[in-house]
Every structure is written in structure tokens, then in C-alpha cells.
Design an enzyme around this catalytic site. Structure first.
Site, PDB file in Angstrom:
ATOM      1  N   HIS A 263      -1.843 -12.151   1.629  1.00 29.63           N
ATOM      2  CA  HIS A 263      -1.568 -11.973   3.058  1.00 29.63           C
ATOM      3  C   HIS A 263      -1.856 -13.248   3.836  1.00 29.63           C
ATOM      4  CE1 HIS A 263      -1.827  -7.711   1.833  1.00 29.63           C
ATOM      5  NE2 HIS A 263      -1.020  -7.499   2.861  1.00 29.63           N
TER       6      HIS A 263
ATOM      7  N   GLU B 235      -4.065  -4.034  15.866  1.00 30.37           N
ATOM      8  CA  GLU B 235      -3.751  -4.423  17.232  1.00 30.37           C
ATOM      9  C   GLU B 235      -4.631  -3.672  18.236  1.00 30.37           C
ATOM     10  OE1 GLU B 235      -1.420  -3.233  15.004  1.00 30.37           O
ATOM     11  OE2 GLU B 235      -1.030  -5.313  14.443  1.00 30.37           O
TER      12      GLU B 235
ATOM     13  N   ASN C 236      -0.171   5.099   9.444  1.00 30.33           N
ATOM     14  CA  ASN C 236      -0.934   5.466  10.648  1.00 30.33           C
ATOM     15  C   ASN C 236      -0.054   5.215  11.862  1.00 30.33           C
ATOM     16  OD1 ASN C 236      -1.678   2.486   9.741  1.00 30.33           O
ATOM     17  ND2 ASN C 236      -1.843   2.544  11.978  1.00 30.33           N
TER      18      ASN C 236
ATOM     19  N   SER D 254       0.824  -1.214   0.000  1.00 34.01           N
ATOM     20  CA  SER D 254       0.000   0.000   0.000  1.00 34.01           C
ATOM     21  C   SER D 254       0.851   1.253   0.000  1.00 34.01           C
ATOM     22  CB  SER D 254      -0.924   0.095   1.230  1.00 34.01           C
ATOM     23  OG  SER D 254      -1.221  -1.137   1.762  1.00 34.01           O
TER      24      SER D 254
ATOM     25  N   HIS E 256      -4.451  -2.903  -3.894  1.00 37.12           N
ATOM     26  CA  HIS E 256      -3.440  -3.840  -4.388  1.00 37.12           C
ATOM     27  C   HIS E 256      -3.853  -4.276  -5.792  1.00 37.12           C
ATOM     28  CE1 HIS E 256      -1.365  -4.876  -0.451  1.00 37.12           C
ATOM     29  NE2 HIS E 256      -2.309  -4.026  -0.111  1.00 37.12           N
TER      30      HIS E 256
HETATM   31  I1  8IG Z   1      -1.447   0.142   6.554  1.00 39.16           I
HETATM   32  O1  8IG Z   1      -1.513  -0.337  12.481  1.00 39.16           O
HETATM   33  C1  8IG Z   1      -1.336  -0.795   8.299  1.00 39.16           C
HETATM   34  N1  8IG Z   1      -1.105  -2.089   8.357  1.00 39.16           N
HETATM   35  N2  8IG Z   1      -0.696  -4.818  12.099  1.00 39.16           N
HETATM   36  N3  8IG Z   1      -1.111  -2.541  12.302  1.00 39.16           N
HETATM   37  C2  8IG Z   1      -0.905  -3.640  11.535  1.00 39.16           C
HETATM   38  N4  8IG Z   1      -0.880  -3.590  10.204  1.00 39.16           N
HETATM   39  C3  8IG Z   1      -1.081  -2.390   9.641  1.00 39.16           C
HETATM   40  C4  8IG Z   1      -1.294  -1.230  10.360  1.00 39.16           C
HETATM   41  C5  8IG Z   1      -1.315  -1.310  11.769  1.00 39.16           C
HETATM   42  N5  8IG Z   1      -1.463  -0.230   9.501  1.00 39.16           N
END
Ligand code: 8IG
Length: 273
Positions: free
Chosen positions: A95, A194, A236, A40, A72
């Protein structure tokens, strides 16, 4: 058609060999030097790196399947770099959270190795734990912690993962942008983000980046003898690091905002390989 990688009697390396032969046929490029998985936010790099020689729908190639994540693209591209080297760009990634098994997850990496690639560039969008980081910032992966409780290696395959994310390649990346910070990538299974408590756990363990893709792929790349460069776009701050809750829409948006800049960065790195 069932995916051959879901048949346990099949050797995944043989499917990767077959896929590489199909790629050589369809692209007319007998051997590739470098491979990239564009996660991404990184997709535009393909257009900036060089001349696209061929573009293939990944689902035409043995073992590949259509991606489920918006943003994707299931395309495999062969790019001629200004240096004369050939880069194989994997726009599709499977994934671990899709639940098709780890063989499917690392098939792109194994196919790239079978296609001749000696360097594997793994990119992703991820959450940031370091409080100095902000959304839209690219960082280098220096090491990983694999919390998937899985491995792409089968049987008694004991492989050293010291310097998995090549120091030489990180140093080379910093000749393009000396401000690139680095951190330890913690792979969670996902697909949920998480909890704040899990992010604190990752931090205490020594993690700086949280994601759902790259560690398993890097292990397979090392098994195949490739050098690995890992790059995360921090889309993020990880849950609880910032007061705002996470949303997939925000993740996509910060990816889009950063895309031009980080894609140019990646193209410049590739030009130096
Ligand atoms: I874009 O905050 C993305 N992928 N595990 N945690 C996890 N995967 C992510 C995150 C995230 N942001």
C-alpha cells in the site's frame, strides 16, 4: 536485502522484467494471460478459479516485500483455468501508506504485465458512500479520483485514462451478476480512515467508494497496456454515512462473511474472460 525499487538509479520496468522471469522459472508457466490482485475479502477466489499449478512466497521474487496488513497473504499463485488460460494471482499488495514509494506499490501490476497478462483484475475492500449500499456488497469500479497526490508514472509520461476501468469488462461482470452496481473509487492515502467531512468532500466530487489502493495500480496497468477490471467489496459504510464509527475488526469480519459469495462471483467472471 534492500529492495531494488528503492534505488532511484534502477529502472522499475527492469525489476518487473526480472520478477516476471523468476515467476516463469518457478511456476514453469512461460506466460500468463490474466492477473488478479486479491484484496481484503477476495482471497478465496483463487481456490475456485482453477487448478493451482504453483504457489510461490512473494518475498522470493525481485522487488516484492512482506505485507503489513492482517488478512493479506504474501503468495503468488499460478492457476490453470478450465479454459486453458493461465492466471497469475497476487495475494500480496504493497500500500502507498506503507511509505516505501509508489514504485513498490505498482510492482505487482508491472510484474503481471511483464509476465504476459493483458487483463488486470484489481480487487479491494473499501468504504461505501452510496446510501443504498450495505457492508458485504461487491461493486464494480467505473472510474477513479486519485487523491494521493502521487502517480506511478515518472517523467513526461502523458497517458490517457479514459475508460481506464474497461466498460467491456464491467458489462461482462454483469452477465454473471446483473445486480452489480458500480461507482467512482476515491483513493485516499490512508492509513487512517477518512473524517466524515472528507467523505462528504469525496461525495460532492462524484465519488462513491473510498479506499487506499487501487487507483495508483490501475494507472500503472493502463501504462502497461492492460485492460482493467476493478471490484470493491464494501466492507463498511464510509465515515459519517452510517452512525457507527469504523473499526478494522469490523472491516475484517464483513470481509469474512462475504468472502465465499464474492469469491464465487469473481471465479465466475474469470471463467468468462
Ligand atoms: I476495508 O472506509 C476499507 N478500506 N479510505 N476508507 C478508506 N479505505 C478503506 C475503508 C474506508 N474501508
Amino acid at each position: 536485502m534492500p529492495n531494488p525499487l528503492e534505488d532511484n538509479e534502477v529502472n522499475p520496468m527492469e525489476i518487473a522484467r526480472l520478477a516476471a522471469d523468476q515467476i516463469a522459472d518457478l511456476t514453469g508457466v512461460a506466460s500468463h494471460d490474466i492477473a488478479l490482485t486479491l484484496g481484503s475479502g477476495w482471497a478465496k477466489a483463487a481456490d475456485l478459479m482453477g487448478e493451482t499449478v504453483a504457489s510461490i512466497d512473494a518475498t522470493q521474487i525481485a522487488g516484492f516485500s512482506a505485507p503489513v496488513v492482517a488478512g493479506h497473504v504474501a503468495t503468488i499463485r499460478s492457476i490453470l483455468l478450465p479454459s486453458g488460460k493461465h492466471a497469475l494471482v497476487l495475494g500480496a499488495r504493497t500500500h502507498f501508506y506503507e511509505g516505501h514509494g509508489v514504485r513498490r506499490v505498482v510492482h505487482g501490476v508491472r510484474t503481471a504485465a511483464a509476465a504476459g497478462a493483458k487483463t488486470m483484475i484489481l480487487t479491494n475492500g473499501a468504504g461505501g458512500i452510496k446510501p443504498t449500499w450495505t457492508a458485504g456488497q461487491p461493486v464494480l469500479i467505473s472510474d477513479h479520483i486519485n487523491l494521493t497526490a502521487s502517480s506511478p508514472l515518472e517523467g513526461a509520461t502523458f497517458i490517457d485514462l479514459t475508460d481506464l476501468y474497461s466498460r467491456d469488462l464491467r458489462d461482462l461482470a454483469r452477465t454473471v451478476d446483473s445486480t452489480l452496481d458500480e461507482g467512482v473509487y476515491v483513493q485516499f492515502r490512508g492509513p487512517h480512515y477518512e473524517t466524515p467531512a472528507e467523505v462528504q468532500m469525496a461525495k460532492i466530487m462524484g465519488g462513491h467508494i473510498v479506499g487506499m489502493s487501487t487507483a495508483l495500480e490501475a494507472i500503472a496497468a493502463r501504462q502497461a497496456g492492460m485492460k482493467v477490471l476493478g471490484l470493491s467489496l464494501i466492507t463498511n459504510l464510509a465515515a459519517g454515512i452510517s452512525p457507527n464509527p469504523l473499526s478494522h475488526a469490523e472491516v475484517i469480519e464483513s470481509g469474512q462473511l462475504a468472502e465465499a459469495r464474492i469469491s464465487a462471483l469473481l471465479a465466475q467472471i474469470v471463467a468468462k474472460l
